[in-house]
Design a protein around this motif. Structure first.
Motif, PDB file in Angstrom:
ATOM      1  N   ASN A 280      16.593   2.529  -3.773  1.00 36.18           N
ATOM      2  CA  ASN A 280      15.267   2.789  -4.332  1.00 36.18           C
ATOM      3  C   ASN A 280      15.282   2.755  -5.853  1.00 36.18           C
ATOM      4  OD1 ASN A 280      16.889   5.053  -4.238  1.00 36.18           O
ATOM      5  ND2 ASN A 280      15.284   6.451  -3.577  1.00 36.18           N
ATOM      6  N   PHE A 281      16.445   2.968  -6.474  1.00 35.13           N
ATOM      7  CA  PHE A 281      16.584   2.829  -7.920  1.00 35.13           C
ATOM      8  C   PHE A 281      17.018   1.411  -8.299  1.00 35.13           C
ATOM      9  CE2 PHE A 281      17.248   7.528  -9.000  1.00 35.13           C
ATOM     10  CZ  PHE A 281      16.032   7.597  -9.659  1.00 35.13           C
ATOM     11  N   ARG A 282      18.160   1.007  -7.763  1.00 32.08           N
ATOM     12  CA  ARG A 282      18.763  -0.249  -8.221  1.00 32.08           C
ATOM     13  C   ARG A 282      18.048  -1.498  -7.713  1.00 32.08           C
ATOM     14  NH1 ARG A 282      22.799  -2.328  -4.647  1.00 32.08           N
ATOM     15  NH2 ARG A 282      23.085  -1.040  -2.772  1.00 32.08           N
ATOM     16  N   GLY A 283      17.209  -1.358  -6.693  1.00 33.52           N
ATOM     17  CA  GLY A 283      16.481  -2.519  -6.214  1.00 33.52           C
ATOM     18  C   GLY A 283      15.051  -2.598  -6.709  1.00 33.52           C
ATOM     19  N   PHE A 284      14.648  -1.627  -7.547  1.00 32.72           N
ATOM     20  CA  PHE A 284      13.248  -1.538  -7.968  1.00 32.72           C
ATOM     21  C   PHE A 284      12.807  -2.773  -8.765  1.00 32.72           C
ATOM     22  CE2 PHE A 284       9.582   0.053 -10.305  1.00 32.72           C
ATOM     23  CZ  PHE A 284       8.927   0.797  -9.338  1.00 32.72           C
ATOM     24  N   LYS A 285      13.637  -3.205  -9.712  1.00 36.22           N
ATOM     25  CA  LYS A 285      13.286  -4.350 -10.550  1.00 36.22           C
ATOM     26  C   LYS A 285      13.146  -5.610  -9.708  1.00 36.22           C
ATOM     27  CE  LYS A 285      14.858  -6.980 -14.586  1.00 36.22           C
ATOM     28  NZ  LYS A 285      15.934  -7.116 -15.630  1.00 36.22           N
ATOM     29  N   GLN A 286      14.068  -5.819  -8.772  1.00 38.69           N
ATOM     30  CA  GLN A 286      14.008  -7.005  -7.918  1.00 38.69           C
ATOM     31  C   GLN A 286      12.777  -6.971  -7.024  1.00 38.69           C
ATOM     32  OE1 GLN A 286      15.554  -9.685  -8.057  1.00 38.69           O
ATOM     33  NE2 GLN A 286      15.204 -10.712  -6.092  1.00 38.69           N
ATOM     34  N   SER A 287      12.392  -5.796  -6.579  1.00 38.02           N
ATOM     35  CA  SER A 287      11.205  -5.686  -5.722  1.00 38.02           C
ATOM     36  C   SER A 287       9.953  -6.109  -6.472  1.00 38.02           C
ATOM     37  CB  SER A 287      11.059  -4.248  -5.204  1.00 38.02           C
ATOM     38  OG  SER A 287      10.740  -3.350  -6.252  1.00 38.02           O
TER      39      SER A 287
ATOM     40  N   ILE B 121       9.858  -9.908  -6.600  1.00 38.59           N
ATOM     41  CA  ILE B 121       9.488 -10.505  -5.310  1.00 38.59           C
ATOM     42  C   ILE B 121       7.992 -10.403  -5.075  1.00 38.59           C
ATOM     43  CG2 ILE B 121       9.786 -10.356  -2.802  1.00 38.59           C
ATOM     44  CD1 ILE B 121      12.603  -9.200  -3.368  1.00 38.59           C
ATOM     45  N   VAL B 122       7.432  -9.225  -5.305  1.00 39.15           N
ATOM     46  CA  VAL B 122       6.016  -9.019  -5.010  1.00 39.15           C
ATOM     47  C   VAL B 122       5.121  -9.782  -5.983  1.00 39.15           C
ATOM     48  CG1 VAL B 122       5.466  -6.992  -6.447  1.00 39.15           C
ATOM     49  CG2 VAL B 122       4.451  -7.220  -4.170  1.00 39.15           C
ATOM     50  N   SER B 123       5.663 -10.126  -7.152  1.00 40.13           N
ATOM     51  CA  SER B 123       4.881 -10.899  -8.125  1.00 40.13           C
ATOM     52  C   SER B 123       4.748 -12.361  -7.721  1.00 40.13           C
ATOM     53  CB  SER B 123       5.520 -10.797  -9.515  1.00 40.13           C
ATOM     54  OG  SER B 123       6.750 -11.501  -9.548  1.00 40.13           O
TER      55      SER B 123
ATOM     56  N   VAL C  91       1.388 -14.095   5.926  1.00 38.06           N
ATOM     57  CA  VAL C  91       0.812 -13.615   4.668  1.00 38.06           C
ATOM     58  C   VAL C  91       1.886 -13.586   3.583  1.00 38.06           C
ATOM     59  CG1 VAL C  91      -0.919 -12.210   5.845  1.00 38.06           C
ATOM     60  CG2 VAL C  91       1.282 -11.178   5.264  1.00 38.06           C
ATOM     61  N   THR C  92       1.471 -13.516   2.327  1.00 34.98           N
ATOM     62  CA  THR C  92       2.417 -13.450   1.215  1.00 34.98           C
ATOM     63  C   THR C  92       3.007 -12.044   1.104  1.00 34.98           C
ATOM     64  OG1 THR C  92       0.749 -12.761  -0.406  1.00 34.98           O
ATOM     65  CG2 THR C  92       1.019 -15.128  -0.039  1.00 34.98           C
ATOM     66  N   HIS C  93       4.048 -11.931   0.264  1.00 32.18           N
ATOM     67  CA  HIS C  93       4.651 -10.615   0.015  1.00 32.18           C
ATOM     68  C   HIS C  93       3.599  -9.635  -0.504  1.00 32.18           C
ATOM     69  CE1 HIS C  93       8.812 -11.756   0.679  1.00 32.18           C
ATOM     70  NE2 HIS C  93       8.688 -12.787  -0.145  1.00 32.18           N
ATOM     71  N   PHE C  94       2.771 -10.121  -1.435  1.00 31.22           N
ATOM     72  CA  PHE C  94       1.760  -9.256  -2.035  1.00 31.22           C
ATOM     73  C   PHE C  94       0.725  -8.830  -1.004  1.00 31.22           C
ATOM     74  CE2 PHE C  94      -2.317  -8.667  -4.312  1.00 31.22           C
ATOM     75  CZ  PHE C  94      -1.946  -7.604  -5.128  1.00 31.22           C
TER      76      PHE C  94
ATOM     77  N   LEU D 102      12.719  -4.726   0.227  1.00 31.90           N
ATOM     78  CA  LEU D 102      12.596  -4.327  -1.181  1.00 31.90           C
ATOM     79  C   LEU D 102      11.133  -4.212  -1.590  1.00 31.90           C
ATOM     80  CD1 LEU D 102      15.443  -6.518  -2.733  1.00 31.90           C
ATOM     81  CD2 LEU D 102      15.427  -4.025  -2.484  1.00 31.90           C
ATOM     82  N   VAL D 103      10.303  -5.115  -1.075  1.00 30.44           N
ATOM     83  CA  VAL D 103       8.869  -5.031  -1.357  1.00 30.44           C
ATOM     84  C   VAL D 103       8.314  -3.718  -0.795  1.00 30.44           C
ATOM     85  CG1 VAL D 103       6.605  -6.008  -0.815  1.00 30.44           C
ATOM     86  CG2 VAL D 103       8.481  -7.510  -1.457  1.00 30.44           C
ATOM     87  N   ALA D 104       8.746  -3.357   0.388  1.00 32.26           N
ATOM     88  CA  ALA D 104       8.220  -2.178   1.070  1.00 32.26           C
ATOM     89  C   ALA D 104       8.557  -0.874   0.357  1.00 32.26           C
ATOM     90  CB  ALA D 104       8.758  -2.128   2.504  1.00 32.26           C
ATOM     91  N   LEU D 105       9.693  -0.830  -0.337  1.00 28.30           N
ATOM     92  CA  LEU D 105      10.052   0.435  -0.992  1.00 28.30           C
ATOM     93  C   LEU D 105       9.103   0.805  -2.129  1.00 28.30           C
ATOM     94  CD1 LEU D 105      11.579  -0.021  -3.967  1.00 28.30           C
ATOM     95  CD2 LEU D 105      13.504  -0.673  -2.521  1.00 28.30           C
TER      96      LEU D 105
END
Length: 516
Positions: A85-92, A95-97, A109-112, A359-362
């Motif tokens: 939840n910390f180290r994957g935040f930037k990557q998430s 992805i969602v962008s 559907v898209t990630h967003f 990662l998107v879900a977190l």
């Protein structure tokens, strides 16, 4: 003469119908509460079985085992997955962008869009009414435990949504089916536990249907109809208003709009949520910032109250245990971490990478609890409404807090509440529908039965008292965590292996951004 006679007949008819309708309303409301009240109590007694704490702290209430189960799962997964939840935040965020979106990937559907659909189910009345209840009953310290539940819940969401995407099914028409029903049955079968997998999958589906009825339909229409009726009655004649003491009118209108959207399935739902969720969240956060900004000098004291109250429970029945229970219970209801529900929405995402969707879900518990719930709590604390309003007043308390700074904001809040409730209801319809079709077959007859029953439940919720609705919604929703957390624990090594592989491929450059 004819016109006068017609007018007289019409007046008599309207008066007679009005009298009949009023009596019918009382009968419907009373009968609904008579029938559903005991049902709510029975379900709550089972789900919220309490671990006695009086032996540890005098006067402390018991802690519901389901709260320990969900929070314990979140803490365990957070440590086991190396604080993803910390180290994957930037990557998430990347992805969602859309940086890794590939239109040729399987999914609907898209990630967003998947994120907004899942967030629409969590960012709702739990953030407005639920937080108010937690702070009014448990004091400012409940805010701290809500934040903690959100922080650890981020990893629970990651684990369940990673599995949700890995074990999803896509039919010949491209329609996706996924969620705990699928990863529990198929994932545990892969581990040599097919019978346990089937049992847990069926339990998850049954409870999810109950959660859709309770939290997605009944609670949403109950609280939004209360807010709408209060505001509209004040503007249209008070006790003489046609809406006075008639929440069922709102219930009918609400279910009509929900019905129009759910006809189109997940694609139509995400088309609504991808615009509606950011819009309503932006309005609500902006209003929070205005209230907090006008009380900027009170922020240090509010933060002090939050931390002091979290570890002392001063002035709250049951002390620290009472505060902790209120904060954790309301946060879990709000962000749904560990329940498996969000995996149903995320399973529809266009991607080949299960970990990417995890990662998107977190981000969900972070948005829902760490940001929005905390802002609601600060608004209530800095305005002092938790000290003057009746405990448990829910949305009325939050509305009063905003009104101390923006006297017209309760009208805006009424619109926001209805939009929050609407988005939550349409997404929870999808969750319930997928679970229902898993049990009874993916056919038009089963689909029609669930749609009709869901809309009927919306109407019933508008006629019920808040207490039974809140208890039933909590119980039906949180019960999903029982089979889900057990399944996640049994498949933890599989998720950790996928996580390590994903970041290794990301580091080596094998996984590349599709767009910049």
């Amino acid at each position: 003469m004819f016109n006068k006679l017609l007018a007289t007949i019409t007046a008599v008819f309207v008066a007679s119908f009005s009298a009949f309708a009023q009596e019918a309303e009382k009968t419907v409301s009373e009968r609904v509460n008579e029938i559903m009240g005991p049902v709510s109590e029975a379900i709550s007694a089972v789900v919220f079985f309490e671990l006695p704490m009086g032996w540890l702290i005098d006067g402390a209430p018991g802690i519901p085992m389901i709260v320990i189960w969900l929070l314990g799962g979140g803490i365990f997964f957070t440590v086991y997955m190396g604080f993803i939840n910390f180290r994957g935040f930037k990557q998430s965020l990347k992805i969602v962008s859309g940086k890794y979106d590939d239109p040729d990937d399987p999914g609907e559907v898209t990630h967003f869009q998947a994120l907004t659909a899942a967030v629409s189910a969590t960012v709702g009345l739990g953030n407005i009414a639920g937080v108010a209840i937690a702070v009014s009953v448990g004091g400012p310290g409940a805010t701290f435990w809500m934040i903690m539940a959100g922080f650890f819940g981020m990893t629970s969401k990651f684990v369940e949504c990673t599995l949700g995407l890995k074990y999803r099914e896509i039919d010949e028409n491209g329609v996706v089916s996924g969620g705990p029903m699928y990863y529990l049955s198929k994932g545990l079968a892969n581990r040599g536990l097919p019978n346990l997998g089937r049992v847990l999958a069926i339990a998850a589906a049954v409870i999810c249907i109950g959660g859709a009825y309770g939290a997605g339909a009944m609670f949403q229409t109950n609280q939004s109809s209360m807010q709408f009726t209060n505001e509209i009655v004040a503007m249209t004649g008070g006790v003489d208003s046609v809406f006075y003491d008639r929440p069922w009118i709102f219930g009918l209108v609400f279910l009509s709009f929900v019905g129009l959207v759910i006809i189109g399935g997940i694609r139509q739902i995400t088309h609504v949520t991808e615009y509606l969720v950011p819009f309503m969240a932006a309005i609500y956060i902006l209003a929070c910032l205005v209230v907090i900004g006008t009380h900027i000098e009170a922020i240090p004291d509010a933060i002090s109250q939050i931390f002091a109250g979290a570890f002392t429970g001063e002035g709250v029945a049951g002390g620290i245990i009472g505060v902790l229970i209120q904060g954790l219970r309301r946060a879990t209801f709000s962000n749904e971490a560990g329940l498996g529900s969000a995996a149903i929405a995320h399973a529809a995402a266009k991607t080949k990478e299960p970990v990417a969707e995890g990662l998107v879900a977190l981000l969900e518990p972070f948005i829902d609890t760490v940001v929005i719930c905390t802002m609601t709590a600060l608004v209530i604390i800095v305005t002092g409404q938790h000290q003057v309003a009746a405990a448990g007043d829910g949305i009325v308390l939050t509305s009063a807090a905003f009104a101390t700074v923006i006297d017209w904001f309760p009208k805006i809040l009424t619109v926001a509440v209805i939009l929050f409730a609407f988005s939550t209801s349409i997404t929870w319809f999808y969750y319930g529908q997928r679970s229902f079709l898993y049990l009874f077959g993916n056919n038009k007859k089963a689909d029609l039965v669930f749609k009709a029953s869901y809309l009927l439940t919306i109407f019933i919720g508008s006629a019920m008292a808040l207490g039974p609705v809140m208890d039933m919604a909590d119980a039906l929703l949180l019960a999903m965590g029982v089979p889900n957390i057990l399944g996640l624990f049994l498949m933890r090594k599989e998720v950790k292996s996928m996580l390590q592989d994903y970041f290794a491929r990301l580091k080596s450059g094998e996984i590349k951004e599709v767009s910049s």
